[in-house]
Design an enzyme around this catalytic site. Structure first.
Site, PDB file in Angstrom:
ATOM      1  CB  VAL B 168      -3.654   5.256  -0.790  1.00  0.00           C
ATOM      2  CG1 VAL B 168      -3.344   6.721  -1.069  1.00  0.00           C
ATOM      3  CG2 VAL B 168      -3.629   4.449  -2.086  1.00  0.00           C
ATOM      4  CB  CYS B 169      -2.314   8.275   2.816  1.00  0.00           C
ATOM      5  SG  CYS B 169      -2.106   9.482   4.117  1.00  0.00           S
ATOM      6  CD  GLN B 170      -6.332   6.580   8.539  1.00  0.00           C
ATOM      7  OE1 GLN B 170      -7.123   6.997   7.685  1.00  0.00           O
ATOM      8  NE2 GLN B 170      -6.607   6.595   9.836  1.00  0.00           N
TER       9      GLN B 170
END
Lengths: 298, 381
Positions: B168-170
């Protein structure tokens, strides 16, 4: 879920007292409420003497009177809602209370003129290196913040930076120590130079938002003039203004120029803290050596 | 709005606002102390330094009841063989995935038949300032994969040697780096709102950090305060996120009915999450900002972790890349760039409507995205 009867009772009482008995006099005010000096009340949260701050201050008291059960995140959320509401009330009041029957566009134009006239001294077209006193004064000015009046709108993006800068410095004991014990920064040329560089960078940073605010305000006036159906409420006018501000802001922060201005303010503040660390270390070393010399002498 | 009639209009507007404000405050008081940190039942299966690894427990009765309804539902809920390891970002907290019933991505994954493990990175402190990306990827994620495989082997009664990574994301970047370095341990990978090209035109966050002296910042600060990151995220949309959002909340509280109470509860949970930002280990933060945001090394295949190059063009496993069309933190163009790196036959994109956070908390998004992920994983397990 538990009904908080005590809070509800106090709230209802506050509502009845203000809106039915006090607030209704607002409709008969001769001029702007602030000119008439109404509503300063017991405000210690806003420098603005606006009519509805009296109510908002009482709301704060009511909330705090029942704060013993407030968890931190609920209380923080209340403060954010309260601060935003205070702004909205002051905005609405500013747009409403005028004697001459001027349109909103004219009111905004007048406000804009007053805003630029008052601020022209602060935001000069060119920035010279500040003297020690000027630097201190500007630093103090920059750290003052009042989220309740329209003027605060232009500084809203700055609040983020001020909070970041405060975080950096609060984590850094040497900076506090330096300001408490080392006295005049002129005695510390490296630190003084770093601080001056930061203040210049900060002024340039501020000027970006100042200009942006003026552009967005002018756009709001133009947009209002162009509308056939004028906004019916203060909320709609404010929403229009905020949307134009945000559009301008997003363009600004996407620009290469802005990334350099922003980096300059962050990097120069880092350097201030770095220099304070160095000065702190030197100060401690000097005092330690002195203490050791004294001890050996005894 | 002019003269006394203008005053009357303003008075009426503010009085109406004041009444809604009162409803909201009463709603806040009612929720005080009642909202849990997370919704779904889970067990702690592993701890290493600040990291905690959780395994979520499927609600059997809920699945059983649903499965009896239709054949289609029963098919959808068949368990996916390969366990899913969620790698969340180091910034912010993974609690966003499991805020509340009806808004929980985790709950939806469990109901869709996924076996879900989640890495909670915890809150780095002063002692962690030296931790680098190599530690997070090659030590921490790798240890979690080991644990998940051994736990699943015991549960399934047969060897389990691979996991599905959901980044998720980073966390998507961390997951891709891990998959690149340990391809034998990863069956497939799902990336959600993951930045790949950090220099797209719309990426204002990247523009903000482009010229920051990150070495000086890490040297000066040690760890990077989480509140600083929260403030940076707010500064991307200050007028909405610090002003208009709260006025909208008041405006939406015409009365304190059940719907309003739920809205207020969710708002509180979101606010709690937004301002719950862990400090960042200085060295890893510096590596990430310099390598990804400033030098855009991930898409150039020049990023190195622990001295080893990350070449995503060699990543020959199925990849599902999900990005949101209104993401102001990770612009869609940044995520879509992954397409250029992954072999065509292994790559699938899933654009979704919503923002960076909204897709994890909007009931509509959650009920659409996570069953679709489960279907994709089922096909690729």
């Amino acid at each position: 879920m538990v009904e908080n009867t005590s809070f509800n009772d106090e709230w209802n009482n506050l509502q009845n007292t203000f809106w039915n008995n006090v607030g209704s006099s607002f409709t008969n005010l001769p001029q702007s409420a602030s000119d008439a000096g109404v509503g300063a009340g017991n405000s210690n949260q806003s420098s603005q003497s606006t009519f509805f701050n009296q109510w908002l201050n009482d709301v704060d008291k009511c909330w705090q009177n029942h704060a013993q059960t407030n968890s931190g995140d609920i209380d923080s959320l209340y403060k954010r809602v309260s601060s935003s509401s205070r702004f909205f009330f002051n905005f609405t009041e500013s747009m409403a209370t005028n004697q001459q029957g001027e349109t909103v566009e004219v009111l905004i134009e007048k406000y804009l003129k007053e805003f630029t006239d008052k601020s022209s001294v602060f935001v000069a077209p060119t920035v010279n290196k500040p003297t020690e006193n000027e630097a201190d004064e500007r630093l103090n000015t920059n750290q003052k913040d009042n989220n309740s009046d329209i003027n605060s709108l232009w500084k809203l993006p700055l609040v983020n930076w001020q909070q970041q800068a405060a975080l950096f410095s609060s984590q850094n004991k040497s900076l506090n120590f330096l300001s408490s014990f080392l006295g005049d920064t002129a005695d510390n040329p490296e630190f003084s130079a770093a601080l001056n560089a930061y203040l210049i960078a900060l002024q340039e940073f501020q000027r970006e938002f100042f200009n942006l605010f003026i552009v967005a305000a002018k756009q709001t006036v133009e947009a209002l003039k162009a509308l056939n159906d004028k906004p019916a409420s203060a909320k709609e006018i404010m929403t229009l203004w905020l949307e134009l501000l945000e559009t301008q802001y997003l363009e600004l922060i996407a620009a290469e120029h802005y990334s350099r201005v922003y980096a300059n303010v962050v990097n120069s503040w880092m350097l201030v803290i770095d220099k304070s660390n160095k000065s702190y270390a030197e100060f401690m070393q000097a005092n330690l050596s002195s203490a050791q010399a004294n001890a050996n002498g005894q | 709005m002019v003269n006394s009639s203008a005053n009357q209009e303003a008075f009426d507007e503010l009085k109406a606002y004041g009444e809604k404000f009162g409803h909201l405050l009463q709603g806040l008081k009612q929720q005080d102390g009642l909202l849990e940190e997370q919704y779904s039942e889970r067990e702690l299966v592993f701890e290493k330094d600040k990291l905690k690894l959780y395994r979520y427990v499927a609600n059997e009765s809920k699945n059983d009841n649903s499965e009896n309804n239709t054949n289609e539902t029963s098919e959808n809920k068949s368990t996916v063989k390969t366990p899913v390891l969620i790698v969340y970002a180091l910034v912010n907290r993974p609690s966003i995935l499991d805020l509340q019933q009806g808004h929980s991505a985790i709950e939806q994954m469990l109901e869709s038949g996924l076996d879900v493990y989640l890495i909670d990175w915890g809150y780095p402190d002063e002692s962690d300032k030296h931790l680098d990306l190599n530690y997070y990827i090659n030590e921490q994620i790798d240890a979690c994969v080991d644990l998940v495989c051994s736990k699943e082997s015991a549960l399934q009664g047969k060897p389990v040697k691979q996991v599905s990574v959901m980044g998720v994301c980073q966390g998507g970047v961390l997951g891709l780096c891990y998959s690149s370095l340990h391809p034998q341990r990863v069956k497939n990978i799902v990336t959600l709102v993951t930045p790949i090209d950090f220099h797209t035109k719309e990426d204002t966050l990247s523009n903000l950090v482009r010229y920051i002296d990150i070495d000086l910042m890490v040297k000066t600060m040690g760890n990077i305060p989480g509140d600083m990151l929260s403030n940076t995220f707010l500064s991307l949309r200050p007028y909405y996120l610090q002003l208009k959002k709260y006025l909208n909340l008041v405006d939406a509280t015409d009365q304190l009915d059940e719907k309003s109470k739920e809205r207020i509860a969710n708002f509180i949970l979101m606010e709690r999450w937004i301002f719950d930002s862990p400090d960042q280990a200085g060295v890893a933060f510096g590596e990430f900002v310099r390598g990804c945001y400033q030098q855009n090394q991930l898409i150039k295949n020049t990023l190195k972790v622990g001295g080893c190059p990350i070449d995503l063009t060699n990543l020959d496993i199925p990849v599902l890349n999900i990005y949101a069309n209104k993401d102001h933190l990770v612009p869609p163009a940044s995520s879509k760039a992954l397409e250029k790196l992954i072999p065509k036959h292994q790559y699938q994109a899933m654009p979704v409507k919503g923002g960076h956070i909204g897709i994890f908390v909007s009931p509509k998004s959650v009920q659409t995205i996570f069953p679709a992920i489960a279907d994709w994983l089922r096909k690729h397990s």
